[in-house]
Design a protein around this motif. Structure first.
Motif, short mmCIF file in Angstrom:
data_model
loop_
_atom_site.label_atom_id
_atom_site.label_comp_id
_atom_site.label_asym_id
_atom_site.label_seq_id
_atom_site.Cartn_x
_atom_site.Cartn_y
_atom_site.Cartn_z
N VAL A 188 21.07 73.68 -55.47
CA VAL A 188 21.43 73.83 -53.97
C VAL A 188 20.61 74.72 -53.24
CG1 VAL A 188 23.43 74.05 -52.32
CG2 VAL A 188 23.86 72.86 -54.43
N ASP A 189 20.02 74.54 -52.16
CA ASP A 189 19.31 75.26 -51.50
C ASP A 189 20.17 75.67 -50.34
OD1 ASP A 189 17.09 75.61 -53.12
OD2 ASP A 189 16.09 73.66 -52.04
N VAL A 190 20.58 76.83 -50.16
CA VAL A 190 21.47 77.29 -48.80
C VAL A 190 20.44 77.86 -47.60
CG1 VAL A 190 23.16 78.74 -47.89
CG2 VAL A 190 23.40 77.74 -50.37
N ILE A 191 20.57 77.33 -46.56
CA ILE A 191 19.81 77.95 -45.43
C ILE A 191 20.53 78.54 -44.55
CG2 ILE A 191 18.08 77.19 -43.73
CD1 ILE A 191 17.42 74.88 -45.55
N ILE A 192 20.42 79.76 -44.07
CA ILE A 192 21.21 80.50 -42.92
C ILE A 192 20.41 80.86 -42.04
CG2 ILE A 192 22.65 82.35 -42.75
CD1 ILE A 192 22.96 82.58 -45.74
N PRO A 193 20.58 80.34 -40.63
CA PRO A 193 19.74 80.58 -39.50
C PRO A 193 20.39 81.90 -38.98
CG PRO A 193 21.37 79.03 -39.17
CD PRO A 193 21.39 79.26 -40.48
N VAL A 226 21.17 77.96 -57.26
CA VAL A 226 21.51 78.43 -56.20
C VAL A 226 20.37 79.36 -55.50
CG1 VAL A 226 22.51 79.36 -54.36
CG2 VAL A 226 23.75 78.11 -56.31
N ARG A 227 19.57 78.79 -54.53
CA ARG A 227 18.87 79.60 -53.83
C ARG A 227 19.30 79.85 -52.44
NH1 ARG A 227 12.74 77.22 -54.40
NH2 ARG A 227 13.86 75.20 -53.30
N VAL A 228 18.94 80.77 -51.55
CA VAL A 228 19.67 81.20 -50.38
C VAL A 228 18.32 81.55 -49.44
CG1 VAL A 228 21.37 82.63 -48.91
CG2 VAL A 228 21.87 82.09 -51.30
N PHE A 229 18.09 80.90 -48.20
CA PHE A 229 17.03 80.93 -47.49
C PHE A 229 17.86 81.65 -46.50
CE2 PHE A 229 15.49 78.12 -50.66
CZ PHE A 229 14.07 78.48 -50.76
N LEU A 230 17.65 82.99 -46.10
CA LEU A 230 18.07 83.36 -44.78
C LEU A 230 16.72 83.38 -43.71
CD1 LEU A 230 20.26 86.08 -44.11
CD2 LEU A 230 18.18 86.19 -42.89
N VAL A 244 16.10 84.57 -50.49
CA VAL A 244 14.67 84.54 -50.06
C VAL A 244 14.57 84.70 -48.33
CG1 VAL A 244 12.58 83.16 -49.83
CG2 VAL A 244 14.09 82.95 -51.73
N ILE A 245 13.87 85.69 -47.97
CA ILE A 245 14.15 85.85 -46.37
C ILE A 245 12.67 85.14 -45.66
CG2 ILE A 245 13.83 87.65 -44.52
CD1 ILE A 245 15.49 89.53 -46.22
N VAL A 246 13.09 84.52 -44.93
CA VAL A 246 11.83 83.64 -44.33
C VAL A 246 11.94 84.06 -42.68
CG1 VAL A 246 11.24 81.19 -43.23
CG2 VAL A 246 12.55 81.61 -45.73
N GLU A 247 10.55 84.36 -42.44
CA GLU A 247 10.50 84.79 -41.16
C GLU A 247 10.02 83.59 -40.30
OE1 GLU A 247 11.09 87.68 -39.69
OE2 GLU A 247 11.46 88.82 -41.74
N SER A 248 10.75 83.28 -39.35
CA SER A 248 10.50 82.42 -38.43
C SER A 248 9.47 82.20 -37.38
CB SER A 248 11.80 82.03 -37.65
OG SER A 248 11.67 80.68 -36.70
N ALA A 249 8.70 81.16 -37.39
CA ALA A 249 7.49 81.04 -36.53
C ALA A 249 8.08 80.67 -35.18
CB ALA A 249 6.70 79.84 -36.89
N SER A 250 7.40 81.09 -34.31
CA SER A 250 7.21 80.77 -32.97
C SER A 250 8.09 79.53 -32.72
CB SER A 250 6.34 81.07 -31.93
OG SER A 250 5.76 82.44 -31.96
N ARG A 251 9.05 79.44 -31.63
CA ARG A 251 9.58 78.17 -31.60
C ARG A 251 9.04 77.33 -30.41
NH1 ARG A 251 13.43 77.31 -27.59
NH2 ARG A 251 13.53 79.46 -27.21
N GLN A 280 12.52 75.80 -40.39
CA GLN A 280 11.85 76.81 -41.02
C GLN A 280 12.42 76.98 -42.58
OE1 GLN A 280 9.01 78.34 -39.45
NE2 GLN A 280 9.71 76.17 -38.89
N GLY A 281 13.70 76.82 -42.57
CA GLY A 281 14.31 77.00 -44.23
C GLY A 281 14.07 75.62 -44.70
N ILE A 282 14.05 74.75 -44.33
CA ILE A 282 13.84 73.05 -45.02
C ILE A 282 12.47 73.42 -45.43
CG2 ILE A 282 13.43 71.09 -44.72
CD1 ILE A 282 16.41 71.18 -44.94
N LYS A 283 11.68 73.71 -44.55
CA LYS A 283 10.26 73.91 -44.85
C LYS A 283 9.87 74.81 -46.10
CE LYS A 283 5.49 74.54 -42.95
NZ LYS A 283 4.77 74.74 -41.70
N ALA A 284 10.64 75.99 -46.05
CA ALA A 284 10.32 77.02 -46.88
C ALA A 284 11.03 76.55 -48.38
CB ALA A 284 10.93 78.31 -46.60
N SER A 285 11.96 75.71 -48.38
CA SER A 285 12.70 75.34 -49.59
C SER A 285 12.00 74.06 -50.36
CB SER A 285 14.11 74.97 -49.26
OG SER A 285 14.17 74.14 -48.44
#
Length: 401
Positions: free
Chosen positions: A44-49, A73-77, A104-111, A124-129
Motif C-alpha cells: 500500500v502506498d499512503v499519500i498525505i497532502p 507500506v510507504r507513506v508519501f507526505l 517519503v517527503i515530496v515537495e510539490s511543484a507549482s500548481r 504529486q504523490g501518485i507520481k512520486a510513488s
C-alpha cells in the motif's frame, strides 16, 4: 390554519418516504470489525497532502507511520508549499518513529492552472510513488489519526468485497454545544444526499466518498484517466467516487463508504464559525452554482425539517387558545409524527458521536442553520470568495491564487 394543515399532510408523507424508500440513509454502514489473517496482504502506498499542517501532524502522522499492517507500506507526505515548517516537523516525527523509514517527503511543484490544491498534491504523490508502485493507494488527510489496524481493516474490506474504492467517514471532533449539534447533522445530511447502501449498490448511479480516508486500487484509478479527469473539482471526494464507479472497470467500478470510530480528524471543531467555514466553502458548488437549485433547496429544507415542529407548535397553540379541534388537532398531530420520525432517523448518528439523545430533537435547528450557510455560500460566490481555503480561493470551481 389551511396552510399548516396542507403542510401537515405533506410533512409526514415525506418522512414516511424517506424512512422506507431512501436507501436506509439513516443506518450506519460499519467497517468489517477484524482483518482476516489468511489474506495475501498487498503493498500500500499512503499519500498525505499537507499544506501548513505543522501543528496537527504530531497528532496524526505517527498513527499512519505506525500502522500494524502485514504488507509493505510507504507513506508519501506531499508538502504543498507550506510556510510553517510542515516538512521539518514531518522529518522529526519520522526520526522519532520506529517505522520512520516508511516516510517519503515530496515537495510539490507549482500548481498548474485548472487544478485545485489538494488534488494537485495528491497527483504529486501518485507520481512520486510510481517507482515500485503498490497495487493499493490510500489517500488520507494530514489531520486524520488512524487506529493501529485501520489500514488492515480497509484492505480487508476492499479485498473481501471486491471493491475498487473503499472510503471511511472520519469521526470529526465535536466539543461545545454548536459543534455537538452541527457535526453529527453535517454527516447526517451527507448521508441523505449520498445514501451509503446506494453507493455500494452497483445498480445505482449514486456515488460518493469521504476525502479524509480513501483506499483505492491503482489500476482502477488508471483506467479512469487518473486525477487529471477531476483536476478542478472542489468536492474532490465525491467526484473521485463518481469517477471510479462509472469508469473504474468494465461495466463500472465497485465502491463502498462506511463508518468507524477508529479514523478520527484531529482538527479542533469547537464553535459555530468553524463549521460555518467548512460548509460555505462547497455548499453552492454542490448545487452546481444554480440559483434555481438554491431556491429549491431552501424550500425543501423548510418543508422537510422546519414545517413539522412549526405545525406542532402552531396547531397546538391554536387548539389550546381557540379549541379548533379538527384542523388544529390534525396539524399538531401530523407535525408531531413527522418530527418524531425525523428524530428517530437522526438518533443513530447522535449515538455514533456519543451525544445525549435529546440532541436528536434539535435537528430542525441544525437544518435551519445549514440552510442559512448554503445561502451564505451562494452570496460569497457572488463576491468572488467561493471555495476560500488556506489562502486560496476557487471561483466557479477554477483555482485562484
Amino acid at each position: 390554519m389551511l396552510i399548516p394543515a396542507v403542510a401537515g399532510i405533506l410533512a409526514p408523507l415525506i418522512w414516511m418516504v424517506l424512512w422506507f424508500w431512501h436507501g436506509g440513509f439513516w443506518k450506519l454502514e460499519p467497517l468489517l470489525p477484524q482483518p482476516k489473517e489468511d489474506l495475501s496482504w498487498p503493498a500500500v502506498d499512503v499519500i498525505i497532502p499537507a499544506r501548513d499542517e505543522a501543528d496537527i501532524l504530531p497528532h496524526a502522522l505517527p498513527t499512519v507511520l505506525g500502522q500494524d499492517y502485514p504488507g509493505k507500506v510507504r507513506v508519501f507526505l506531499v508538502n504543498d508549499q507550506s510556510r510553517d515548517g510542515t516538512a521539518e516537523v514531518a522529518r522529526q516525527l519520522s526520526d522519532a518513529s520506529p517505522c520512520g523509514e516508511r516516510l517519503v517527503i515530496v515537495e510539490s511543484a507549482s500548481r498548474p492552472k485548472g487544478w485545485t490544491g489538494k488534488l494537485w498534491a495528491l497527483q504529486q504523490g501518485i507520481k512520486a510513488s510510481e517507482t515500485h508502485a503498490a497495487s493499493l493507494v490510500l489517500f488520507t488527510d494530514a489531520d486524520i489519526a488512524h487506529e493501529k489496524n485501520s489500514l488492515a481493516r480497509l484492505v480487508t474490506q476492499s479485498l473481501q468485497g471486491d471493491y475498487d474504492l473503499v472510503s471511511l467517514m472520519a469521526r470529526l471532533q465535536a466539543s461545545g454545544f454548536w459543534s455537538r449539534l452541527l457535526v453529527p447533522a453535517f454527516v447526517y445530511f451527507f448521508a441523505m444526499l449520498y445514501p451509503f447502501k446506494r453507493i455500494a449498490d452497483p445498480r445505482s448511479r449514486c456515488a460518493g466518498a469521504a476525502g479524509g480516508c480513501v483506499l483505492l486500487r491503482r489500476r482502477a484509478l488508471k483506467k479512469t484517466g487518473g486525477l487529471p479527469a477531476i483536476a478542478g473539482a472542489l468536492i474532490d471526494d465525491c467526484s473521485l467516487g463518481r469517477l471510479i464507479k462509472r469508469h473504474g472497470r468494465s461495466g463500472g467500478g465497485r465502491i463502498w463508504l462506511g463508518f468507524t470510530r477508529g479514523v478520527v480528524s484531529m482538527r479542533p471543531c469547537t464553535d459555530l464559525s468553524t463549521v460555518w467555514r467548512m460548509v460555505v466553502r462547497t455548499a453552492f458548488v454542490q448545487l452546481h452554482h444554480s440559483w434555481l437549485l438554491l431556491l429549491g433547496t431552501v424550500f425543501g429544507m423548510t418543508l422537510v425539517f422546519l414545517v413539522p415542529p412549526l405545525c406542532l407548535v402552531i396547531g397546538g397553540w391554536d387548539l389550546i387558545l381557540h379549541n379548533r379541534t379538527v384542523t388544529a388537532g390534525f396539524s399538531a398531530i401530523s407535525g408531531g409524527v413527522a418530527w418524531a420520525v425525523m428524530t428517530r432517523t437522526f438518533r443513530p448518528m447522535i449515538r455514533f458521536y456519543r451525544q445525549p439523545l435529546y440532541m436528536a430533537w434539535l435537528l430542525p435547528l441544525a437544518a435551519c442553520l445549514y440552510t442559512v450557510m448554503t445561502v451564505d455560500s451562494a452570496l460569497r460566490f457572488l463576491r468572488g470568495e467561493g471555495g476560500a481555503w488556506k489562502g486560496r480561493t476557487y471561483e466557479g470551481g477554477a483555482p485562484q491564487g
